[in-house]
Design a protein around this motif. Sequence first.
Motif, mmCIF file in Angstrom:
data_model
loop_
_atom_site.group_PDB
_atom_site.id
_atom_site.type_symbol
_atom_site.label_atom_id
_atom_site.label_comp_id
_atom_site.label_asym_id
_atom_site.label_seq_id
_atom_site.Cartn_x
_atom_site.Cartn_y
_atom_site.Cartn_z
ATOM 1 N N LEU A 1 -9.750 -1.757 -1.440
ATOM 2 C CA LEU A 1 -10.037 -2.217 -0.084
ATOM 3 C C LEU A 1 -11.529 -2.133 0.239
ATOM 4 O O LEU A 1 -12.096 -3.031 0.853
ATOM 5 N N ALA B 1 -4.973 -1.479 7.096
ATOM 6 C CA ALA B 1 -4.670 -1.259 5.677
ATOM 7 C C ALA B 1 -5.339 0.005 5.145
ATOM 8 O O ALA B 1 -4.746 0.745 4.349
ATOM 9 N N LEU B 2 -6.567 0.275 5.589
ATOM 10 C CA LEU B 2 -7.283 1.444 5.074
ATOM 11 C C LEU B 2 -6.686 2.741 5.604
ATOM 12 O O LEU B 2 -6.586 3.734 4.870
ATOM 13 N N VAL C 1 -12.625 -4.671 5.080
ATOM 14 C CA VAL C 1 -11.787 -3.928 6.004
ATOM 15 C C VAL C 1 -12.647 -3.046 6.907
ATOM 16 O O VAL C 1 -13.669 -2.502 6.476
ATOM 17 N N ILE D 1 -4.887 -9.437 -1.126
ATOM 18 C CA ILE D 1 -6.282 -9.467 -0.658
ATOM 19 C C ILE D 1 -6.992 -10.714 -1.167
ATOM 20 O O ILE D 1 -7.736 -11.373 -0.430
ATOM 21 N N TYR E 1 -6.269 -7.735 6.198
ATOM 22 C CA TYR E 1 -6.349 -6.287 5.949
ATOM 23 C C TYR E 1 -6.683 -5.495 7.205
ATOM 24 O O TYR E 1 -6.531 -4.282 7.237
ATOM 25 N N VAL F 1 -1.299 -5.477 -3.948
ATOM 26 C CA VAL F 1 -2.400 -5.365 -2.980
ATOM 27 C C VAL F 1 -3.532 -6.311 -3.374
ATOM 28 O O VAL F 1 -4.070 -7.045 -2.542
ATOM 29 N N SER G 1 -12.727 -6.069 -0.102
ATOM 30 C CA SER G 1 -12.468 -6.648 1.215
ATOM 31 C C SER G 1 -13.533 -6.151 2.193
ATOM 32 O O SER G 1 -14.361 -5.317 1.845
ATOM 33 N N ILE H 1 0.841 -1.205 0.000
ATOM 34 C CA ILE H 1 0.000 0.000 0.000
ATOM 35 C C ILE H 1 0.872 1.248 0.000
ATOM 36 O O ILE H 1 0.624 2.192 -0.762
#
Length: 387
Positions: free
Chosen positions: A206, A190-191, A212, A174, A180, A170, A210, A162
């Motif tokens: 993301l 991760a975010l 997240v 994922i 994440y 990435v 995902s 990231i």
Amino acid sequence: MQTLIDHGANVNVMNAENKSPLHVAIENQHEEIISVLLCHPTIELKHRDRSGNTPFAAALGIRNHKAALRILDRFPSAAEQIDQRGRNFLHLAIMKDDLESVLFLIAIQVDVNSRVHDVNQSTPLHLAAASNNEMITRNLILAGARMNERDSVQKLPLHIAIERGNLPAVSALIQNNADYDATDADGNNALHIAVRCGQFLIVRELLTESRVNAEATNLKGRNPMHELCRIVEDNTAALICELFLECMPNYPIDVPDMDGNTPLLLSFMRGQSPLCKILVKAGACLGTENREGVNIFNFKLATDQLLHKLLDILPKESSWSECDLCQECTTRFTITMRKHHCRHCGRVLCSKCSSNDIPILKFGINKPVRVCSVCFNVLQSGIGSLS
């Protein structure tokens, strides 16, 4: 050459570049000579030339995989040797984006989880996260590289990918169930990291690919939206904020961080006009104060232009703020000093500071209602009153 060896020639003698006969034979692709030398009982396979290359490194460097395999037959740990910086052949191949060498090393079953022997303690997958070749990452994963190993500063390969803006890596991580929601040493998931780095495409990946936790807070009590409003510049911040609200219409945009700052207050203090406008249109509370009593009305920018613009575009009555003091004159409320609210901006005020009455046509309020002096001046001038 065989005659020389039979008469006692030294098979490990060095030339001016510190290369052995085996180095030279490998570089010149002399397969029969390589075979003869590797059969000699005293052949030295650990010796490095002036460039730091062992015979195995020389073979790998010119793609002579046959010679490399013959060396491994004599010296099985040749592929695991490290250089002066603690890197083995797999580490170096990844850092050079050398997919062919990576595939060869995976095929001979080198340790795909070996760490660089330095302060960072990176694994091959950490290094691949910074590589330009997506297939290196994917092949390491297929070979059993552990995706959720941490380096010395608690970063996962996903965090590295990231930070480097490496969207293909990435995506690969994922898709193969990388964690994440795992946090780094500062509590960022991760975010958080994607937002802080202004990586719009990775933020979208993301949020769409995902689950997240977009509301997770780091060690400073900040969620990803707080980080967005603290750090990221105008245009990118506005795009990411719109993406947040598109993917999560009910995102809690009024949650304060540990210092009491909401996303709107953070972006206002930085003069981030596009971001402020998006948050106001999304219903952010205008009157919220931080722990130091700062709100968007008493935080002084160079001019009041941004504040007036936000009041102009306010689409509906703002959520009512709560405070023990009048948010205009700071008079403390008591039994006799009652609380009132501006029907436009939602601030809590004393009767004196909310003594103006005016219709708010843009809200569909045709009868005069109580407003603060700031909103009164904006509405009376006609700005936004007919929107």
